[in-house]
Design an enzyme around this catalytic site. Structure first.
Site, short mmCIF file in Angstrom:
data_model
loop_
_atom_site.label_atom_id
_atom_site.label_comp_id
_atom_site.label_asym_id
_atom_site.label_seq_id
_atom_site.Cartn_x
_atom_site.Cartn_y
_atom_site.Cartn_z
N HIS A 19 25.96 10.48 -7.94
CA HIS A 19 24.84 11.15 -7.27
C HIS A 19 23.55 10.77 -7.97
O HIS A 19 23.54 10.61 -9.18
CB HIS A 19 25.02 12.68 -7.32
CG HIS A 19 24.23 13.39 -6.27
ND1 HIS A 19 22.91 13.72 -6.44
CD2 HIS A 19 24.57 13.80 -5.02
CE1 HIS A 19 22.49 14.32 -5.35
NE2 HIS A 19 23.47 14.38 -4.46
N HIS A 48 25.06 8.49 2.34
CA HIS A 48 24.53 9.87 2.41
C HIS A 48 25.60 10.72 3.12
O HIS A 48 26.70 10.86 2.61
CB HIS A 48 23.18 9.82 3.12
CG HIS A 48 22.36 11.06 3.08
ND1 HIS A 48 22.63 12.14 2.28
CD2 HIS A 48 21.22 11.40 3.77
CE1 HIS A 48 21.72 13.08 2.46
NE2 HIS A 48 20.85 12.66 3.37
N ASP A 65 30.88 15.43 -1.14
CA ASP A 65 31.65 14.78 -0.09
C ASP A 65 33.09 14.46 -0.48
O ASP A 65 33.90 14.07 0.36
CB ASP A 65 30.96 13.47 0.33
CG ASP A 65 29.68 13.74 1.09
OD1 ASP A 65 29.69 14.66 1.92
OD2 ASP A 65 28.67 13.07 0.84
N1 CMC Z 1 31.58 4.18 -7.56
C1 CMC Z 1 31.47 3.23 -8.52
N2 CMC Z 1 30.34 2.96 -9.20
C2 CMC Z 1 29.28 3.69 -8.88
C3 CMC Z 1 29.31 4.71 -7.89
C4 CMC Z 1 30.51 4.93 -7.23
N3 CMC Z 1 30.61 5.87 -6.28
N4 CMC Z 1 28.09 5.28 -7.79
C5 CMC Z 1 27.31 4.64 -8.68
N5 CMC Z 1 28.03 3.70 -9.34
C6 CMC Z 1 27.54 2.82 -10.40
C7 CMC Z 1 26.67 1.72 -9.81
O1 CMC Z 1 27.45 0.59 -9.49
C8 CMC Z 1 25.70 1.47 -10.94
O2 CMC Z 1 26.38 0.71 -11.92
P1 CMC Z 1 25.59 -0.36 -12.85
O3 CMC Z 1 24.50 0.43 -13.52
O4 CMC Z 1 26.65 -0.84 -13.79
O5 CMC Z 1 25.07 -1.40 -11.92
C9 CMC Z 1 25.47 2.85 -11.54
O6 CMC Z 1 26.67 3.59 -11.23
C10 CMC Z 1 24.27 3.57 -10.96
O7 CMC Z 1 24.44 3.61 -9.56
P2 CMC Z 1 23.27 3.58 -8.52
O8 CMC Z 1 23.81 3.04 -7.22
O9 CMC Z 1 22.08 2.90 -9.11
O10 CMC Z 1 22.96 5.12 -8.38
P3 CMC Z 1 22.08 5.77 -7.25
O11 CMC Z 1 21.51 7.00 -7.84
O12 CMC Z 1 21.15 4.78 -6.65
O13 CMC Z 1 23.15 6.09 -6.10
C11 CMC Z 1 24.74 7.15 -4.79
C12 CMC Z 1 23.66 7.32 -5.84
C13 CMC Z 1 25.22 8.52 -4.31
C14 CMC Z 1 24.18 6.41 -3.55
C15 CMC Z 1 25.92 6.35 -5.39
O14 CMC Z 1 26.47 7.05 -6.49
C16 CMC Z 1 27.00 6.02 -4.38
O15 CMC Z 1 26.88 5.02 -3.67
N6 CMC Z 1 28.08 6.87 -4.27
C17 CMC Z 1 29.09 6.69 -3.26
C18 CMC Z 1 28.61 7.24 -1.94
C19 CMC Z 1 28.60 8.74 -1.90
O16 CMC Z 1 29.54 9.41 -2.31
N7 CMC Z 1 27.51 9.30 -1.35
C20 CMC Z 1 27.36 10.75 -1.19
C21 CMC Z 1 26.26 11.32 -2.02
S1 CMC Z 1 26.32 13.10 -2.16
C22 CMC Z 1 25.96 13.71 -0.61
C23 CMC Z 1 24.58 13.44 -0.22
O17 CMC Z 1 23.65 14.08 -0.76
O18 CMC Z 1 24.40 12.63 0.66
#
Ligand code: CMC
Length: 443
Positions: A308, A269, A364
């Site tokens: 996201h 986050h 971010d």
């Molecule tokens: N790098 C590589 N792969 C990713 C990433 C990433 N940053 N984000 C998602 N994926 C992949 C993930 O591995 C999954 O792949 P598969 O379906 O093949 O298993 C797919 O995309 C869906 O990901 P998810 O984790 O199920 O998606 P989510 O909606 O649960 O997570 C997230 C959203 C923001 C936590 C995630 O994208 C992430 O961990 N990003 C990196 C951390 C980050 O930048 N966070 C800041 C968010 S924006 C500011 C805020 O509001 O806090």
């Protein structure tokens, strides 16, 4: 004729149920409870870990269309607010629902600034943290401690009390954040200067040394103000959900806000901007970008600052931040990490992995590069997110408190554990190896 309802046939019983569809696409999960096989059946419920498709509230504050990359506060596009508004004006909008006229704005600014001081005991309390304490840890503890200074904050149904706590929190957050920073540097704390703007005063409390009057650089002051506007609210994100969830037990808003800051601290986050800088520093050079992308595609790494839950296209805030970075570099000098970030973005946006997963830069991705250029240590980055998000948290909390449909937040679970077992004396229990295996799966 089309009807605003959903018809469900339960194939276990052959019974048919009609569930109303509200607001165009909403069904009430509790209606599923009517679908039962018999009087003793609990009824159906929906299973939605991480709230991937569950609305927990009705809200009028922030609108996001994740596919189109749209973000609006109270109907106003984020791009217009970033161009024309100030953070304090945006905070007013987010909290009260309308942009203020000149008289209301002056009163609001005055009311917030009146609360920029903190009790001297808070200062002493902060001095108790270790010299190397993470400023987010300090913030979580100190905001919770404010609850003990303002016990009347527990009157959450009282409008005047809610208003007062809102002004206090928005007014004090920069002071607490700056004190946390100065603490980590071993520098004396600087008291607020209410002649400066909200962000100008924050910069003064952070960076003032021996000069009598700190004069913030107007470009950096404005850049920080724009970043604050971009972070003011983001509907039901993890920390806002924490704020609402803790607030739903009628805990006072300081305790709820401390929980929100704690949620924001996590690297998925608000901690992500810190992780982006660590990632870019580790990559070290544009040359190493393809190798890093390979690791991400192989599932070995996350690309921090990408992806996201809601945005499945370019985060509109990231676009603004990227432009802002170049304006800041005019003053601070170029942060070389920007070249690695731009190359990473360019390659990623062409790669099938990122396209098929719909992964784009989020807010971010570029903020950390600006913060670093402005002289903030990485540990301060999530703190810079927490300060402006306080207005969103308070707006969402007040909306929750006034919503007659809201109750204490209490999700259901799908129980998969043991059925009934009876206690046995310690020397009659199964082989320890079997038990250890089972336990080590959990912790
Ligand atoms: N790098 C590589 N792969 C990713 C990433 C990433 N940053 N984000 C998602 N994926 C992949 C993930 O591995 C999954 O792949 P598969 O379906 O093949 O298993 C797919 O995309 C869906 O990901 P998810 O984790 O199920 O998606 P989510 O909606 O649960 O997570 C997230 C959203 C923001 C936590 C995630 O994208 C992430 O961990 N990003 C990196 C951390 C980050 O930048 N966070 C800041 C968010 S924006 C500011 C805020 O509001 O806090």
């Amino acid at each position: 004729m089309a009807k605003n309802s959903l018809t469900i046939i339960d194939n276990r019983t052959g019974k048919e149920y009609e569930i109303p569809i509200e607001e165009g696409n909403v069904i009430r999960a509790v209606k599923l409870r009517d679908i039962k096989t018999g009087p003793d059946d609990f009824g159906l419920m929906s299973y939605d870990p991480a709230f991937a498709n569950t609305a927990s509230c009705r809200s009028r504050i922030t609108y996001i269309d994740g596919d189109k990359g749209i973000l609006r506060y109270r109907g106003y596009p984020i791009e217009e607010l970033a161009e024309h508004s100030s953070y304090l004006e945006t905070a007013y909008l987010v909290i009260k629902g309308e942009l203020p006229d000149a008289a209301h704005y002056r009163a609001w600014e005055q009311n917030v600034k009146t609360h920029s001081m903190v009790h001297e005991n808070i200062k002493n309390f902060m001095q108790g943290f270790r010299y190397d304490a993470h400023p987010m840890g300090i913030l979580v503890g100190t905001i919770a401690a404010l609850s003990t200074f303002y016990p009347e904050a527990s009157k959450i149904q009282d409008l005047e009390s809610r208003r007062l706590q809102t002004r206090r929190l928005i007014g004090k957050l920069p002071t607490l954040a700056a004190f946390a920073y100065r603490h980590s540097r071993g520098l004396p704390y600087v008291y607020p200067d209410n002649e400066l703007s909200y962000t100008g005063n924050f910069l003064a409390m952070l960076f003032k040394m021996t000069e009598l009057k700190y004069k913030p650089n107007p470009i950096l002051e404005r850049a920080l103000d724009v970043l604050f506007i971009l972070h003011a609210d983001h509907e039901q994100n993890c920390s806002t959900n924490a704020m609402r969830s803790v607030g739903s037990s009628h805990a006072d808003p300081y305790c709820a806000a401390a929980a929100a800051v704690a949620a924001l601290y996590g690297p998925l986050h608000g901690g992500a901007n810190e992780q982006v800088i660590r990632m870019l520093t580790e990559i070290g050079s544009v040359r190493n970008v393809p190798q890093f992308i390979k690791q991400v595609k192989a599932g070995e790494r996350l690309m921090m600052g990408f992806g996201h839950r809601i945005y499945k296209s370019y985060d509109p805030r990231a676009k603004i931040v990227k432009q802002l970075a170049y304006a800041v570099f005019e003053v601070t000098g170029r942060n070389p990490l920007i070249d690695i970030a731009v190359e990473l973005e360019k390659i990623a946006l062409e790669e099938d992995y990122f396209i098929s997963h719909r992964l784009y830069p989020n807010v971010d991705f570029y903020t950390g590069i600006i913060y670093q250029a402005m002289g903030f240590p990485v540990t301060m980055f999530p703190v810079l997110f927490a300060i402006p998000r306080t207005s969103g948290w308070m707006a969402q909390w007040a909306e929750m408190v006034r919503d007659p449909e809201q109750k204490i937040a209490r999700p259901r679970q799908v129980y998969l554990g043991e059925t009934l077992r009876h206690w046995t004396p310690i020397d009659h229990r199964p082989e320890p190896t079997m038990r250890e295996d089972a336990v080590s799966d959990v912790l």
